[in-house]
Design an enzyme around this catalytic site. Structure first.
Site, PDB file in Angstrom:
ATOM      1  N   TYR A  32       0.750  -1.280   0.020  1.00  0.00           N
ATOM      2  CA  TYR A  32      -0.065  -0.022  -0.048  1.00  0.00           C
ATOM      3  C   TYR A  32       0.835   1.435   0.119  1.00  0.00           C
ATOM      4  O   TYR A  32       2.125   1.191   0.245  1.00  0.00           O
ATOM      5  CB  TYR A  32      -0.939  -0.037   1.183  1.00  0.00           C
ATOM      6  CG  TYR A  32      -0.176   0.359   2.362  1.00  0.00           C
ATOM      7  CD1 TYR A  32      -0.354   1.764   3.299  1.00  0.00           C
ATOM      8  CD2 TYR A  32       0.249  -0.614   3.278  1.00  0.00           C
ATOM      9  CE1 TYR A  32       0.088   1.675   4.292  1.00  0.00           C
ATOM     10  CE2 TYR A  32       1.102  -0.152   4.572  1.00  0.00           C
ATOM     11  CZ  TYR A  32       1.003   0.918   5.054  1.00  0.00           C
ATOM     12  OH  TYR A  32       1.529   1.242   6.294  1.00  0.00           O
ATOM     13  N   ARG A  51       8.547   4.816  -3.846  1.00  0.00           N
ATOM     14  CA  ARG A  51       8.309   3.872  -2.947  1.00  0.00           C
ATOM     15  C   ARG A  51       7.504   2.637  -3.147  1.00  0.00           C
ATOM     16  O   ARG A  51       7.619   1.709  -2.764  1.00  0.00           O
ATOM     17  CB  ARG A  51       8.038   4.525  -1.533  1.00  0.00           C
ATOM     18  CG  ARG A  51       8.117   3.594  -0.035  1.00  0.00           C
ATOM     19  CD  ARG A  51       7.770   4.365   0.829  1.00  0.00           C
ATOM     20  NE  ARG A  51       6.452   5.168   1.051  1.00  0.00           N
ATOM     21  CZ  ARG A  51       6.409   5.778   2.160  1.00  0.00           C
ATOM     22  NH1 ARG A  51       7.274   5.855   3.002  1.00  0.00           N
ATOM     23  NH2 ARG A  51       5.200   6.338   2.302  1.00  0.00           N
ATOM     24  N   ARG A  99      -7.087 -20.407  -3.008  1.00  0.00           N
ATOM     25  CA  ARG A  99      -6.224 -20.258  -1.670  1.00  0.00           C
ATOM     26  C   ARG A  99      -5.050 -21.211  -1.840  1.00  0.00           C
ATOM     27  O   ARG A  99      -5.191 -22.623  -1.741  1.00  0.00           O
ATOM     28  CB  ARG A  99      -6.844 -20.420  -0.641  1.00  0.00           C
ATOM     29  CG  ARG A  99      -6.262 -19.935   0.551  1.00  0.00           C
ATOM     30  CD  ARG A  99      -7.008 -20.101   1.916  1.00  0.00           C
ATOM     31  NE  ARG A  99      -6.123 -19.785   2.998  1.00  0.00           N
ATOM     32  CZ  ARG A  99      -5.165 -20.373   3.696  1.00  0.00           C
ATOM     33  NH1 ARG A  99      -4.723 -21.593   3.256  1.00  0.00           N
ATOM     34  NH2 ARG A  99      -4.404 -19.806   4.808  1.00  0.00           N
ATOM     35  N   LYS A 146       6.241  -1.582   2.449  1.00  0.00           N
ATOM     36  CA  LYS A 146       5.284  -1.206   2.928  1.00  0.00           C
ATOM     37  C   LYS A 146       3.740  -1.972   2.599  1.00  0.00           C
ATOM     38  O   LYS A 146       3.187  -2.020   1.728  1.00  0.00           O
ATOM     39  CB  LYS A 146       4.832   0.143   2.274  1.00  0.00           C
ATOM     40  CG  LYS A 146       3.825   1.112   3.053  1.00  0.00           C
ATOM     41  CD  LYS A 146       4.080   2.572   2.447  1.00  0.00           C
ATOM     42  CE  LYS A 146       3.064   3.617   3.278  1.00  0.00           C
ATOM     43  NZ  LYS A 146       3.205   3.827   4.565  1.00  0.00           N
ATOM     44  N   GLU A 178      11.326   2.522  14.986  1.00  0.00           N
ATOM     45  CA  GLU A 178      10.430   3.530  14.417  1.00  0.00           C
ATOM     46  C   GLU A 178       9.224   3.326  15.366  1.00  0.00           C
ATOM     47  O   GLU A 178       9.136   3.103  16.526  1.00  0.00           O
ATOM     48  CB  GLU A 178      10.338   3.258  13.359  1.00  0.00           C
ATOM     49  CG  GLU A 178       9.613   1.898  12.699  1.00  0.00           C
ATOM     50  CD  GLU A 178       9.350   1.539  11.177  1.00  0.00           C
ATOM     51  OE1 GLU A 178       9.382   2.656  10.512  1.00  0.00           O
ATOM     52  OE2 GLU A 178       8.884   0.494  10.986  1.00  0.00           O
ATOM     53  N   LEU A 202      10.380   1.520   7.925  1.00  0.00           N
ATOM     54  CA  LEU A 202       9.869   1.983   6.748  1.00  0.00           C
ATOM     55  C   LEU A 202      10.849   3.353   6.226  1.00  0.00           C
ATOM     56  O   LEU A 202      10.754   4.202   7.045  1.00  0.00           O
ATOM     57  CB  LEU A 202       8.639   2.247   6.774  1.00  0.00           C
ATOM     58  CG  LEU A 202       7.828   2.487   5.526  1.00  0.00           C
ATOM     59  CD1 LEU A 202       7.651   1.301   4.681  1.00  0.00           C
ATOM     60  CD2 LEU A 202       6.542   3.163   5.700  1.00  0.00           C
TER      61      LEU A 202
END
Length: 281
Positions: A32, A51, A99, A146, A178, A202
């Site tokens: 994301y 990114r 799946r 991310k 972080e 990140l």
């Protein structure tokens, strides 16, 4: 009406639906990005798209759009949502398939974007700072990607909230990493200290911009590992994130940071950030 984008179509957010067989739903198999837009103009768009590409590459996911296509799509979505100040959340998953843990072949990725009002830190937090709680970093070892698999971050943030904090300040093996959803910066002896961009944090867009502003304005800074003891005896602490910009941390684990009020380096960097934002819009 809040207009979203899903797999080639613009539609009301409440009408956006994905299959229960989507790998994002089943495995958290996706990435994301979050992009603020001020006055109808995306902020640091190219940095966010770089990114996003890095995240795609890191999990072996083909980016479905070129930079030009993303730019056009984002502009369209901003316009359809009335422009102004928006926060755009976009997510790409590996798509819909039976799946199975192994990557499916010949499956189109799911692409979703939504826009909401952007909400930088409220004035009260800018004036007084926020309280945070220190915690052991329990997340996986690829925090530099991310990804949408954020349960570790969610549990840490919730624990911080339950302890009366706004954010968790995380440590791994005795060193700062972080926040649960932010980067953490430290001030000691009038110098800004920032953790290195390794696999445990990140690579924040706001983190990068703050260092750029420091370099431009002769603010001393150092990128290095920062011990838990240094953080807990810091003169100032700050949190940065694209949605929250930069906020002073004035209380950690119930104890005041420095004077217990936003410090001089925070005030300087906050103003430099606002000036930069105004100049590029």
């Amino acid at each position: 009406m809040n207009i979203a984008y899903l797999n080639g179509a613009f539609l009301p957010l409440e009408d956006a639906k994905v299959s229960v067989l989507d790998r994002g739903f089943l495995f958290g198999d996706g990435i994301y990005e979050y992009l603020p837009s001020y006055g109808g103009k995306p902020f640091l768009l190219q940095e966010h798209l770089v990114r996003l590409q890095r995240s795609c590459d890191a999990i072996g996911l083909t980016n479905p759009y070129s930079t030009e296509q993303w730019t056009q799509l984002i502009d369209q979505l901003i316009t359809k949502n009335g422009g102004g100040n928006l926060g755009l959340y976009f997510q790409i998953t590996r798509g819909v398939a039976k799946r199975d843990h192994a990557f499916p072949q010949g499956v189109a990725p799911t692409v979703f974007i939504m826009a909401n009002s952007v909400s930088p830190a409220p004035r009260e937090q800018i004036d007084n700072g926020i309280a945070c709680v220190s915690m052991v970093d329990i997340r996986w070892v690829r925090c530099d990607i991310k990804v949408i698999s954020l349960l570790g971050n969610v549990l840490l943030r919730q624990a911080a909230v339950e302890a009366g904090g706004v954010e968790a300040v995380l440590f791994r093996d005795g060193f700062l990493t972080e926040g649960a959803a932010s980067n953490i910066l430290v001030v000691r002896d009038d110098k800004l200290l920032v953790p290195p961009k390794d696999n445990f944090i990140l690579p924040g867009i706001t983190y990068d911009l703050i260092l750029e502003l420091c370099a431009r304005n002769a603010v001393p800074f150092e990128v290095r590992q920062i011990s838990e003891a240094e953080v807990k005896s810091a003169d100032e602490l700050m949190m940065t994130a694209s949605g929250r910009e930069v906020v002073a941390i004035t209380k950690l684990d119930g104890n005041p940071v420095g004077t217990g009020k936003p410090g001089p380096l925070f005030l300087k960097l906050y103003q430099l950030y606002q000036d930069y934002k105004a100049a590029v819009q």
